[in-house]
Structure formats: C-alpha cells, structure tokens
Write a protein that holds these residues in place. Sequence first.
Motif, PDB file in Angstrom:
ATOM      1  N   ARG A  45       0.386  -1.097   0.275  1.00 27.55           N
ATOM      2  CA  ARG A  45       0.009  -0.050  -0.405  1.00 27.55           C
ATOM      3  C   ARG A  45       0.846   1.302   0.147  1.00 27.55           C
ATOM      4  O   ARG A  45       0.085   2.341  -0.830  1.00 27.55           O
ATOM      5  CB  ARG A  45      -1.301   0.200   1.015  1.00 27.55           C
ATOM      6  CG  ARG A  45      -2.212  -1.266   1.206  1.00 27.55           C
ATOM      7  CD  ARG A  45      -3.233  -0.844   2.076  1.00 27.55           C
ATOM      8  NE  ARG A  45      -4.169  -2.317   2.106  1.00 27.55           N
ATOM      9  CZ  ARG A  45      -4.008  -3.415   2.558  1.00 27.55           C
ATOM     10  NH1 ARG A  45      -2.996  -2.641   4.063  1.00 27.55           N
ATOM     11  NH2 ARG A  45      -5.234  -4.059   2.738  1.00 27.55           N
ATOM     12  N   ILE A  73       1.890   1.748  -3.528  1.00 31.42           N
ATOM     13  CA  ILE A  73       1.156   2.183  -4.468  1.00 31.42           C
ATOM     14  C   ILE A  73       0.957   3.897  -4.292  1.00 31.42           C
ATOM     15  O   ILE A  73       0.613   4.311  -4.865  1.00 31.42           O
ATOM     16  CB  ILE A  73      -0.105   1.479  -3.801  1.00 31.42           C
ATOM     17  CG1 ILE A  73      -0.510   0.094  -4.631  1.00 31.42           C
ATOM     18  CG2 ILE A  73      -1.484   1.977  -4.855  1.00 31.42           C
ATOM     19  CD1 ILE A  73      -1.045  -1.107  -3.775  1.00 31.42           C
ATOM     20  N   GLU A  98      -1.292  -2.846  -7.412  1.00 30.80           N
ATOM     21  CA  GLU A  98      -2.841  -3.251  -7.784  1.00 30.80           C
ATOM     22  C   GLU A  98      -3.177  -5.121  -7.444  1.00 30.80           C
ATOM     23  O   GLU A  98      -4.113  -4.687  -6.671  1.00 30.80           O
ATOM     24  CB  GLU A  98      -3.431  -2.363  -8.099  1.00 30.80           C
ATOM     25  CG  GLU A  98      -3.362  -0.768  -7.764  1.00 30.80           C
ATOM     26  CD  GLU A  98      -4.527  -0.198  -8.599  1.00 30.80           C
ATOM     27  OE1 GLU A  98      -4.067   0.702  -8.707  1.00 30.80           O
ATOM     28  OE2 GLU A  98      -4.662  -0.882 -10.149  1.00 30.80           O
ATOM     29  N   HIS A 154      -4.538  -7.420  -4.414  1.00 28.91           N
ATOM     30  CA  HIS A 154      -5.679  -8.062  -4.619  1.00 28.91           C
ATOM     31  C   HIS A 154      -5.209  -9.393  -3.653  1.00 28.91           C
ATOM     32  O   HIS A 154      -5.520 -10.016  -3.608  1.00 28.91           O
ATOM     33  CB  HIS A 154      -6.142  -8.003  -5.451  1.00 28.91           C
ATOM     34  CG  HIS A 154      -7.492  -8.574  -6.115  1.00 28.91           C
ATOM     35  ND1 HIS A 154      -8.483  -8.124  -5.246  1.00 28.91           N
ATOM     36  CD2 HIS A 154      -7.775 -10.094  -6.684  1.00 28.91           C
ATOM     37  CE1 HIS A 154      -9.370  -9.407  -5.618  1.00 28.91           C
ATOM     38  NE2 HIS A 154      -8.755 -10.117  -6.195  1.00 28.91           N
ATOM     39  N   THR A 168      -0.489  -0.449 -11.763  1.00 25.98           N
ATOM     40  CA  THR A 168      -1.259  -1.969 -11.858  1.00 25.98           C
ATOM     41  C   THR A 168      -0.372  -3.401 -11.150  1.00 25.98           C
ATOM     42  O   THR A 168      -1.841  -4.046 -10.904  1.00 25.98           O
ATOM     43  CB  THR A 168      -2.053  -2.049 -13.623  1.00 25.98           C
ATOM     44  OG1 THR A 168      -2.010  -0.500 -13.975  1.00 25.98           O
ATOM     45  CG2 THR A 168      -2.865  -3.076 -14.288  1.00 25.98           C
TER      46      THR A 168
END
Length: 265
Positions: free
Chosen positions: A119, A122, A199, A203, A196
């Motif tokens: 995180r 990101i 992320e 996930h 991308t």
Amino acid sequence: RELVELDLKDKNEALDIDMKQLDLSEASANISHKPDATRVPKGSVMPETWFTHSESNKMKAEAVMAESQRLREIIFHTIEQTSNDLRVQQDATNFDFRKRHYEMKRAKEELEYQMKTTRQEIEEQEGNIREMELAIKAKTNPLKLAETRLENRTNRPHVELCSDSPMHGLISEVETLKETIHRLTEKLDHSRETLTELEAHLHKLEEDHKNKQLALSLDQRCMDTRKRLGNHDKEIKSQFDNNQKLTGILRQNTRFLENSKHAKY
C-alpha cells in the motif's frame, strides 16, 4: 451359569424341605401315618453321587469364573492400552494443531506486513504519476510557445527570412521540450503499469490474508471443540465410565443430552 443356578435352586428347595422337617415335633398338627414311608424314592442317588455332582458343578463354576476373570483382565488391559494410545494420539494431534496455528499466524502477520508495504508503494507510485503528469503539463505551454514563435517567424519578408541564432535557439528549445515530454511520457506509462501490477499483487495478498484468517478461525474452533471434549474426560471417575467412553456409549449419551431440549449451554 444356568447349570449352577439350577443346582442352587434344587439345593435351596431341598434345604427348605429339610428345615421344615426339623421344625416338626410330636405336637405338630400336620403329622400322620404314611403308607410305605420307608421306601426309597425313585430317582434317589447315593451321597457319593450327590457329592460328586455338587463338586463337579462347583469346579465347573470356578473354571468359568476363572476364565471370566482372565477375559476381564484381557479386556481391561486392552481398554487401558487403547486409552493410552488415544491419549498419545490426542496429545500429538493437539501439538500439530498448535504448531499449525502458530505457523498460520506467522504467515498471516507476514502477509499483513507485505500488504502494508505494498500500500505504501502504491501511494508512492500514485504520487510519482501525479508529479509526472504535472511535469508533462508544465512543459506543454512552453512547447506551444516555442513552436508558435517558430511558425510566426516564417512570415518574415524576403531576405529577413534567414536562419539566425533565435531560430536555431527556438528549434533547439522545441526539440529539447519534445524529448523531455517523450521521456516523461515513457516513465509515466511505466509507472502506470507498475501501479497496475502493485494493485493486482495487493489484491492477491488480501485474498490470501482472507483465506488464512478463515483457516485460523476454523482451527481455533477445532481446538476449542477438542478442549471441551478433553473436559469430558475429567468427569470420568470410574472404570465403568471409562469403559463406556471407549466403547462409545458415553459419547452417545453425551450427544443425546447435548441435543435434547433440556441441555444447558
């Protein structure tokens, strides 16, 4: 057993008859002359035969009792051995549960650390993308200005339309700005691809964390259930209860009580 019980019944009946004869006296009301009272009843046996028969039944009973005792000792030993084996297996299973629970908890904590780090990456990547978009936007108007100046200077008349230093400077400025915008655009595309991927990776980490959290919850429920089952063993205070437990009778009774409407929770 039936043979001994029949013999015992006969002896009790004979003893009862003899005791009644012992209680008779000359003054008894139910005494009278009996025809052929001195006859030997049909089916009578000699005392030696009676003794042999009684002794034989006694020896048979003692042999059966000894065999029954031997079988009980074998059964008791088997039950105790089974109980010990079950206890050893239970301890081993509990150890495996605790070990697995510890490993799963460590893996979950490692996932939480990776999720936190991902995180942060990101957020950093999103910040870089915003900065590059602003940088590209900041270069757009200077490029438009330089190109407009070049285009407007093409309107110089006649001999004034020469390749002078300002023209070369503007050309160099346009080329430099275009090259800078091109490099920034490539970096922006790469940063977006990286974002991308981050992320998608986050996930996967979240899904794995969710599964491990569920597995931990199920393992904890299993451990709690096994602990409650272990508490039932503390209520076993006699060998009879222990035998019922090992044969499954106690478990059936316990399950019946737990499922009944009178069960206390």
